[in-house]
Design a protein around this motif. Structure first.
Motif: not given
Lengths: 352, 603
Positions: B12-30, B57-64
């Protein structure tokens, strides 16, 4: 090196040279008085005392000015001109080069100097005999002459010292000055006692060689100082950033053999005498070589001119007209006259 | 059979962790932006999406973490997420010509970055030339799911030095012949969070986490807070046991998190201090304000508490104790790297490791490693001045860094944290065993402090150790930007034999190289095999010996002097002769007179 720290060789040479010329003149004066005033001991002693007084007072004043100069220089000068230290160093060096060169070459002609001074003195004495001792300046001529001479020589020595050892440590100065004065005095004394003129002449030739070597080194150091000033300003060098050079004109830059490196006294000595540096560029090399070329040209020109004159004199003499006697010849006549005048007071029978 | 409760809970923990791991996207026009962060001078800076400073930039661990970077500058650029391990992801690490070609103006480059197994305070910055000095930098925070320490709120306190000129002209002068002493450009001011007058609201009784980052090109900041002590709880992403201090220095690229407890009253506001260390500057200009401050605000109108003077006490980061213990192992390979600066044969002042100055190869080193097959383990193929060190997969690798310079250097290793296993005075030459920490010199020698950017003070050395378990080409360099450009870097080629099976390069990256005419295959010269003709190479240290023209000049000066002396003797010769004759005549006369007087007396 400990010894080099307490004895500045360039200062020794320069003080020696200046003292020598001053003592030559004093010894000429004294021996002239001995030769001329063989009978009137009272006047002779008075005039001799004048000569000594003039020389010693001149010496004391020039030493006092020199000491004051050095103290002021070290206390205020280095701070005052710190930002332009290189320009001062360069200017003083080149000025010293000019004066050392002139004096060095003049040293080669000391026989002529002696004759010249004898002539001057004879003329001054002559005037005095004619017009009597009423005129103050004439009365004290034998004081003023050595006084001015010694003072002038002393002040010249100070300027030289300023140029040659811009950043000399005070502790290296006293021993060198004392030794230079002593040796110069010795030379004058030997001359007074009628030393071997030939040996003295050879000694002067050797010392001129040394002086010209020092002067040539000073040319290189002076040019290096100006170039360092330019480059240090360009790169905005800080006080601990020294020894950088313009690579565009550099000829050699050695990691070793640095005269500024306090641990190797040998290179410091080479810098003081020869102008050696571990960094050389087109300016210093060309300047050094040009200086010698100039000396060569000047000496060759002077000697050829002398020979030409001597030949002209010989040719003129062969025509044997009294008016064209050389100055030296005239001088001889004058002194001969004096001898004759005085000898008239002596019984003819004592003459040969 | 029903699965046990334990297994079920774990699943269950693994599943929830996987569910929490998000893809966090930043668009950076330099982009270039005009800004005036220190209030003293408006200038062109590099911002993101038309905004300066770039937002954190802020993410949570396991995020991509996905950063879609679009280059809207007029020069190529690249981004490096400083401190992120990039496991199996070396091609996204960012340093130009090490793991990628910089991507050209108009191009876009998507950084896809995993954040497993690491939490804490990091930052992201440009890694092509000195673009981060122009403002392309921002904090990067990886939040844990369950933080080791509890606190109520957190703030980021990112220090940086600031220049009024763009980095390109500063760099041009720094690396020119007119800077033979290697004096680094001196900043005009210091900033907190890339602005002045930063404020941090404190509520009485709460506990705050301050994430202190140094994003400077050069400067060291001494951190202290009036009226408050604090505990260091994290260093470069490594949680540590609480260490109570009143002040610590933070060098370029380092990060520290501290816990501060707010006071119980709102009667005063307090200043946060970042004192720039003047030792880092060749000369301190009179109008440079070294001590910069931000304000902790308890109440908007409260008076400021008096400033306390910090004495910048010595701080030994090797005595901090990581919460997650990792014992060290004996090394398999040890490299002693001596850092120094010299005037080079091109008359510029450059930095060297073991007399080699780093120069970028023609092909990014990672692409060389991936295209050379068996030769990728041969350090030669990376170029004469890439200073490639090869590490075998999973070996324990040690580097002893000697700082043979008069300045302090913060050294940073990409792709890893390293253990600090020893420090000592002077330089280590490898002839004796290294004096590693033991019980008497550092009590936690069995659980050495680890971090990714370490300050090695002048004239000292340090030994760092890590396990080569992350195949890739990792840059190791001084994080003073000017020194990096001057060549104080090496490339670590870690497990080249494993790389092709672990790393995949997006073909678009190769295309971006091709578009700029940069080769993306072959050795450092773009050739096959060991033919390195045409490779980029760097100047060597000036030998300081005579060259041919020097010897010629010396000979001519000696000849001139000798000719001059000969002329002097020649000039004096006539007088010499005359005097010799005169003395002979004198002697003859004396003899004659003596003979005559003898005659007379004998009469």
């Amino acid at each position: 090196m400990a010894a080099a720290d307490y004895f500045s060789l360039p200062i020794f040479f320069i003080v020696f040279r200046e003292t020598t010329e001053a003592s030559i003149i004093v010894s000429v004066l004294l021996s002239f008085l001995s030769q001329v005033l063989t009978t009137d001991h009272a006047i002779k002693r008075r005039l001799q005392r004048q000569v000594w007084a003039g020389a010693l007072i001149g010496l004391l004043i020039s030493l006092a000015i020199g000491a004051a100069f050095i103290v002021v220089w070290n206390k205020y000068g280095s701070n005052l001109w710190a930002s332009n230290e290189s320009i001062w160093e360069g200017s003083f060096s080149l000025l010293a080069v000019v004066m050392i060169t002139i004096m060095g070459v003049a040293m080669l002609r000391t026989t002529q100097i002696q004759e010249k001074w004898k002539g001057k003195l004879a003329k001054a004495f002559d005037d005095e005999a004619e017009r009597g001792l009423g005129n103050n300046s004439r009365r004290y001529a034998l004081f003023i002459l050595p006084f001015i001479t010694v003072l002038r020589e002393g002040l010249e020595a100070i300027v030289f010292i300023g140029g040659v050892t811009f950043s000399a440590e005070i502790k290296s100065i006293p021993a060198a000055v004392v030794a230079g004065v002593f040796c110069g005095f010795l030379v004058g004394y030997i001359m007074y006692r009628g030393g071997n003129m030939l040996q003295l002449h050879r000694f002067f030739v050797v010392s001129t060689c040394f002086l010209l070597i020092i002067a040539a080194g000073l040319v290189a150091k002076g040019i290096a100082a100006f170039e360092a000033n330019y480059w240090d300003k360009l790169i905005d060098a800080q006080s601990d950033d020294l020894g950088y050079y313009d690579p565009n004109v550099n000829v050699w830059a050695l990691n070793c053999c640095n005269p500024n490196d306090n641990t190797s006294g040998g290179w410091q000595l080479m810098n003081a005498i020869l102008g050696w540096s571990n960094v050389a560029d087109i300016g210093t090399i060309v300047g050094y070589i040009l200086y010698w070329l100039f000396i060569i040209a000047w000496l060759v020109f002077m000697k050829l001119r002398r020979r030409h004159r001597a030949n002209a004199d010989a040719a003129a003499k062969s025509l044997e007209t009294p008016e064209e006697l050389s100055y030296d010849e005239k001088e001889k006549e004058v002194t001969e006259h004096h001898h004759q005048d005085q000898s008239e007071d002596i019984e003819p029978a004592q003459l040969q | 059979m029903l699965p046990s409760f334990k297994t079920f809970a774990a699943a269950l923990t693994l599943l929830s962790a996987a569910a929490q791991a998000a893809v966090v996207t930043y668009n950076w026009n330099i982009t270039y932006v005009n800004a005036n962060p220190d209030g003293l001078y408006e200038r062109r800076v590099i911002g993101v999406n038309g905004v300066f400073p770039p937002p954190p930039i802020e993410v949570t661990v396991n995020d991509t973490l996905v950063i879609n970077a679009i280059n809207q500058l007029d020069v190529p650029t690249s981004l490096h997420a400083h401190g992120l391990f990039q496991v199996g992801n070396n091609q996204m690490d960012g340093p130009s010509m090490v793991t990628q070609c910089p991507f050209p103006p108009g191009a876009n480059f998507t950084y896809t970055i995993p954040t497993v197994n690491q939490t804490g305070t990091y930052w992201i910055h440009g890694h092509n030339l000195g673009q981060y000095v122009d403002g392309l930098r921002a904090p990067l925070i990886i939040h844990a799911i369950n933080e080791t320490y509890t606190y109520d709120e957190e703030y980021t306190v990112a220090f940086a030095d600031w220049y009024h000129q763009e980095h390109a002209p500063l760099l041009a002068f720094y690396l020119s012949i007119y800077n033979p002493s290697g004096a680094e450009p001196i900043p005009q001011s210091g900033l907190i969070n890339q602005m002045t007058n930063a404020t941090f609201a404190f509520v009485p009784g709460k506990t705050y986490r301050l994430r202190v980052i140094n994003m400077s090109a050069l400067s060291i900041f001494h951190f202290h807070i009036d009226g408050h002590e604090f505990d260091i709880i994290e260093v470069d992403g490594i949680d540590v046991q609480k260490a109570n201090v009143t002040t610590f220095p933070i060098a370029a690229a380092q990060r520290y998190s501290v816990l501060v407890t707010a006071k119980n009253s709102t009667s005063n506001n307090y200043l946060i201090h970042g004192d720039m260390d003047p030792m880092m500057y060749d000369v301190v200009p009179p109008n440079l304000v070294l001590n910069i401050t931000g304000t902790i605000v308890y109440a908007p109108d409260a008076p400021l508490a008096p400033i306390e003077y910090s004495d910048w006490a010595a701080f030994e980061d090797a005595t901090l104790v990581p919460v997650l213990a990792q014992p060290t192992s004996p090394y398999t390979t040890q490299n002693v790297l001596t850092a120094a600066f010299y005037l080079m044969t091109d008359y510029t002042n450059k930095a060297v490791f073991n007399d080699i100055t780093y120069v970028m190869p023609k092909v990014p080193s990672l692409y060389t490693a991936l295209s050379m097959g068996n030769l990728s383990s041969n350090p030669q193929v990376y170029g004469p001045n890439a200073h490639a060190l090869i590490a075998s997969h999973n070996e324990w690798f040690e580097i002893v860094i000697n700082n043979d310079d008069t300045g302090n250097h913060p050294f940073h290793l990409h792709g890893h944290v390293f253990q600090i296993v020893g420090r000592s005075e002077g330089l280590y030459d490898g002839s004796t065993p290294y004096p590693y920490y033991d019980a008497s010199t550092n009590p936690n020698y069995a659980n050495p402090m680890r971090r990714d950017t370490m300050l090695v003070p002048a004239g000292t050395n340090a030994a760092i150790r890590f396990q080569a378990n992350n195949p890739g080409v990792w840059f190791f360099h001084c994080h003073i930007e000017w020194h990096l450009e001057a060549g104080l870097a090496i490339t670590l080629i870690e497990a080249p034999e494993v790389m092709p099976s672990v790393l995949t390069v997006d073909p678009q990256h190769y295309e971006q190289c091709a578009v700029q005419g940069i080769p993306y295959q072959g050795n450092a010269a773009g050739n096959a095999g060991l033919n390195l003709t045409g490779a980029n190479f760097g100047p060597s240290i000036l030998p300081g010996k005579f060259t041919a023209k020097g010897i010629v000049a010396l000979v001519f000066t000696i000849i001139a002097a000798l000719l001059g002396l000969v002329t002097v003797v020649w000039y004096a010769h006539d007088d010499d002769l005359a005097l010799a004759q005169a003395s002979l005549a004198e002697a003859a006369e004396k003899n004659k007179a003596a003979a005559e007087s003898e005659e007379l007396s004998s009469l």
